[in-house]
Design an enzyme around this catalytic site. Structure first.
Site, PDB file in Angstrom:
ATOM      1  N   LEU A 180       6.642   3.143   1.499  1.00  0.00           N
ATOM      2  CA  LEU A 180       7.583   2.019   1.596  1.00  0.00           C
ATOM      3  C   LEU A 180       8.704   2.281   2.596  1.00  0.00           C
ATOM      4  O   LEU A 180       9.107   3.417   2.820  1.00  0.00           O
ATOM      5  CB  LEU A 180       8.184   1.732   0.213  1.00  0.00           C
ATOM      6  CG  LEU A 180       7.164   1.409  -0.879  1.00  0.00           C
ATOM      7  CD1 LEU A 180       7.874   1.095  -2.192  1.00  0.00           C
ATOM      8  CD2 LEU A 180       6.262   0.250  -0.480  1.00  0.00           C
ATOM      9  N   HIS A 229       9.802  -3.386   3.129  1.00  0.00           N
ATOM     10  CA  HIS A 229       9.278  -3.654   1.786  1.00  0.00           C
ATOM     11  C   HIS A 229      10.433  -3.967   0.819  1.00  0.00           C
ATOM     12  O   HIS A 229      10.318  -4.845  -0.040  1.00  0.00           O
ATOM     13  CB  HIS A 229       8.527  -2.432   1.239  1.00  0.00           C
ATOM     14  CG  HIS A 229       7.240  -2.136   1.934  1.00  0.00           C
ATOM     15  ND1 HIS A 229       7.050  -1.010   2.690  1.00  0.00           N
ATOM     16  CD2 HIS A 229       6.066  -2.814   1.972  1.00  0.00           C
ATOM     17  CE1 HIS A 229       5.813  -0.996   3.174  1.00  0.00           C
ATOM     18  NE2 HIS A 229       5.202  -2.084   2.758  1.00  0.00           N
ATOM     19  N   GLN A 240     -10.417  -2.301   2.413  1.00  0.00           N
ATOM     20  CA  GLN A 240      -9.929  -3.080   3.551  1.00  0.00           C
ATOM     21  C   GLN A 240      -9.822  -2.233   4.825  1.00  0.00           C
ATOM     22  O   GLN A 240      -9.358  -2.713   5.850  1.00  0.00           O
ATOM     23  CB  GLN A 240      -8.600  -3.760   3.227  1.00  0.00           C
ATOM     24  CG  GLN A 240      -7.382  -2.841   3.151  1.00  0.00           C
ATOM     25  CD  GLN A 240      -6.126  -3.605   2.742  1.00  0.00           C
ATOM     26  OE1 GLN A 240      -6.001  -4.063   1.610  1.00  0.00           O
ATOM     27  NE2 GLN A 240      -5.189  -3.775   3.666  1.00  0.00           N
ATOM     28  N   SER A 243       4.625   1.091   7.729  1.00  0.00           N
ATOM     29  CA  SER A 243       4.293   2.384   7.115  1.00  0.00           C
ATOM     30  C   SER A 243       3.646   3.307   8.140  1.00  0.00           C
ATOM     31  O   SER A 243       3.760   4.526   8.057  1.00  0.00           O
ATOM     32  CB  SER A 243       3.324   2.178   5.951  1.00  0.00           C
ATOM     33  OG  SER A 243       3.870   1.262   5.050  1.00  0.00           O
ATOM     34  N   LYS A 281       5.024  -9.713   9.424  1.00  0.00           N
ATOM     35  CA  LYS A 281       4.406  -8.821  10.420  1.00  0.00           C
ATOM     36  C   LYS A 281       2.880  -8.933  10.368  1.00  0.00           C
ATOM     37  O   LYS A 281       2.212  -8.874  11.375  1.00  0.00           O
ATOM     38  CB  LYS A 281       4.841  -7.368  10.209  1.00  0.00           C
ATOM     39  CG  LYS A 281       4.336  -6.478  11.344  1.00  0.00           C
ATOM     40  CD  LYS A 281       4.895  -5.098  11.245  1.00  0.00           C
ATOM     41  CE  LYS A 281       4.205  -4.281  10.204  1.00  0.00           C
ATOM     42  NZ  LYS A 281       2.777  -3.987  10.499  1.00  0.00           N
ATOM     43  N   ASP A 282       2.353  -9.107   9.148  1.00  0.00           N
ATOM     44  CA  ASP A 282       0.903  -9.277   8.998  1.00  0.00           C
ATOM     45  C   ASP A 282       0.582 -10.767   8.977  1.00  0.00           C
ATOM     46  O   ASP A 282       0.175 -11.320   7.951  1.00  0.00           O
ATOM     47  CB  ASP A 282       0.432  -8.588   7.713  1.00  0.00           C
ATOM     48  CG  ASP A 282       0.631  -7.089   7.789  1.00  0.00           C
ATOM     49  OD1 ASP A 282       0.039  -6.468   8.682  1.00  0.00           O
ATOM     50  OD2 ASP A 282       1.408  -6.551   6.983  1.00  0.00           O
ATOM     51  N   MET A 308       0.850  -1.194   0.000  1.00  0.00           N
ATOM     52  CA  MET A 308       0.000   0.000   0.000  1.00  0.00           C
ATOM     53  C   MET A 308       0.886   1.245   0.000  1.00  0.00           C
ATOM     54  O   MET A 308       0.449   2.333   0.366  1.00  0.00           O
ATOM     55  CB  MET A 308      -0.948  -0.010   1.197  1.00  0.00           C
ATOM     56  CG  MET A 308      -1.913  -1.198   1.141  1.00  0.00           C
ATOM     57  SD  MET A 308      -3.459  -0.936   1.995  1.00  0.00           S
ATOM     58  CE  MET A 308      -2.882  -0.741   3.667  1.00  0.00           C
ATOM     59  N   GLY A 309       2.148   1.082  -0.395  1.00  0.00           N
ATOM     60  CA  GLY A 309       3.050   2.230  -0.486  1.00  0.00           C
ATOM     61  C   GLY A 309       3.565   2.664   0.877  1.00  0.00           C
ATOM     62  O   GLY A 309       3.554   1.879   1.827  1.00  0.00           O
ATOM     63  N   GLN A 327      -2.857 -11.909   7.857  1.00  0.00           N
ATOM     64  CA  GLN A 327      -3.007 -11.703   6.412  1.00  0.00           C
ATOM     65  C   GLN A 327      -2.328 -12.851   5.642  1.00  0.00           C
ATOM     66  O   GLN A 327      -2.879 -13.376   4.676  1.00  0.00           O
ATOM     67  CB  GLN A 327      -2.381 -10.363   6.027  1.00  0.00           C
ATOM     68  CG  GLN A 327      -2.292 -10.121   4.531  1.00  0.00           C
ATOM     69  CD  GLN A 327      -1.940  -8.680   4.217  1.00  0.00           C
ATOM     70  OE1 GLN A 327      -2.805  -7.833   4.220  1.00  0.00           O
ATOM     71  NE2 GLN A 327      -0.688  -8.396   3.926  1.00  0.00           N
TER      72      GLN A 327
HETATM   73  O1  PAF Z   1      -0.171  -5.677   3.508  1.00  0.00           O
HETATM   74  C1  PAF Z   1      -0.591  -4.775   2.770  1.00  0.00           C
HETATM   75  O2  PAF Z   1       0.096  -3.787   2.519  1.00  0.00           O
HETATM   76  C2  PAF Z   1      -1.983  -4.889   2.163  1.00  0.00           C
HETATM   77  O3  PAF Z   1      -2.869  -5.491   3.042  1.00  0.00           O
HETATM   78  C3  PAF Z   1      -1.992  -5.592   0.789  1.00  0.00           C
HETATM   79  C4  PAF Z   1      -1.545  -7.031   0.889  1.00  0.00           C
HETATM   80  C5  PAF Z   1      -1.099  -4.839  -0.181  1.00  0.00           C
HETATM   81  C6  PAF Z   1      -3.417  -5.590   0.229  1.00  0.00           C
HETATM   82  O4  PAF Z   1      -3.912  -4.299   0.081  1.00  0.00           O
END
Ligand code: PAF
Length: 280
Positions: free
Chosen positions: A33, A37, A61, A186, A149-150, A30-31, A153
């Site tokens: 960075l 990243h 999201q 971020s 970290k996620d 999502m930038g 996800q």
């Molecule tokens: O982890 C992220 O930055 C976001 O959840 C992703 C995977 C780019 C989806 O928008």
């Protein structure tokens, strides 16, 4: 480095690359960075002929409109970093480009999303599932790269890939940390200087909890220890601390086999919501 803003242009470019037999690695972001990243870009560069990074702040999201509004947007600086990191392709679509029509499909990841992030951010993983599936279909990479970290996800996407038959390799890269242990994120750039000074309290809590579990404390005692740790630092508001199985994300009452115990945490520091985890 090529930068694309439309799906059609990116697809055409990638088709030409594939016709030349090039393999594609994909890093969705999502930038805003940071070095974390860039470590995903580096991992992709090592294994693929071409690395694609998407930069898209995915509105669907975010369950909290203020969080979406506050999310840092730094496309120009991101492109400079990616160029230096020798990323090959940036895909930075607008919300209109990604969602010309509002998606009606709903993902439900069952028990995987009833806990932690999914519990506190209703609808979050539906939004993540939709955008990641869409990006996978657009980019069609051989390999994808996500940060540990996620953790939730990562688990949700692993499940989605199994259920929908996405065949690409799903790579999970270690969390990178600042010198004081704070996980790179971020969102860290939204911390005030005073908040930044104390932000590593979260990671210290996780390290203490891991040590306590390994030394034989019960999960209940470790939970109490974490509550006491946050009581020492009232600038934080602990949202959850969970001791879970690293793949199922369900609560466990004892340490699991090597690599399968995860300690996961989310806490607010001022207006900034930080998450972190350790796996052992
Ligand atoms: O982890 C992220 O930055 C976001 O959840 C992703 C995977 C780019 C989806 O928008």
């Amino acid at each position: 480095m090529q930068v694309f803003h439309t799906i059609a242009d990116l697809r055409y470019y990638l088709l030409l690359q594939r016709l030349q037999g090039k393999s594609v690695g994909f890093v969705p972001t999502m930038g805003a960075l940071h070095v974390g990243h860039l470590s995903l870009i580096e991992a992709s560069r090592l294994a693929n002929d071409l690395t694609v990074c998407s930069i898209f702040v995915n509105p669907i999201q975010f369950n909290n409109p203020d969080d979406l509004a506050r999310y840092p947007r730094t496309l120009e600086a991101d492109c400079v970093m990616l160029d230096i990191a020798r990323c090959d392709v940036v895909f930075a679509p607008s919300a209109e480009e990604m969602y010309a029509e509002k998606p009606v499909l709903k993902f439900d990841f069952g028990d995987l999303e009833r806990v932690m992030e999914g519990k506190f951010r209703p609808g979050h993983f539906n939004g993540v599932g939709i955008v990641v599936a869409k990006l996978f279909n657009i980019v069609q990479p051989e390999r994808t790269y996500f940060g540990q970290k996620d953790l939730q996800q990562v688990a949700v996407i692993r499940r989605m890939m199994i259920d929908l038959g996405f065949q690409m390799e799903h790579n999970v890269c270690a969390t990178l940390r600042e010198a004081d242990g704070l996980a790179m994120s971020s969102r860290n750039r939204n911390l005030t200087p005073d908040e930044r000074q104390i932000a590593s309290h979260i990671y210290k809590g996780l390290c203490n909890a891991k040590e306590a579990l390994v030394s034989g404390k019960t999960t209940a005692e470790v939970q109490e220890g974490m509550t006491a740790h946050f009581a020492e630092q009232p600038a934080f508001r602990l949202e959850y601390f969970e001791i879970v199985h690293a793949h199922t994300l369900q609560t466990v009452e004892a340490i699991q086999p090597i690599g399968e115990t995860a300690l996961c945490i989310a806490a607010y520091l001022g207006k900034v919501r930080l998450i972190d985890n350790v796996i052992f």
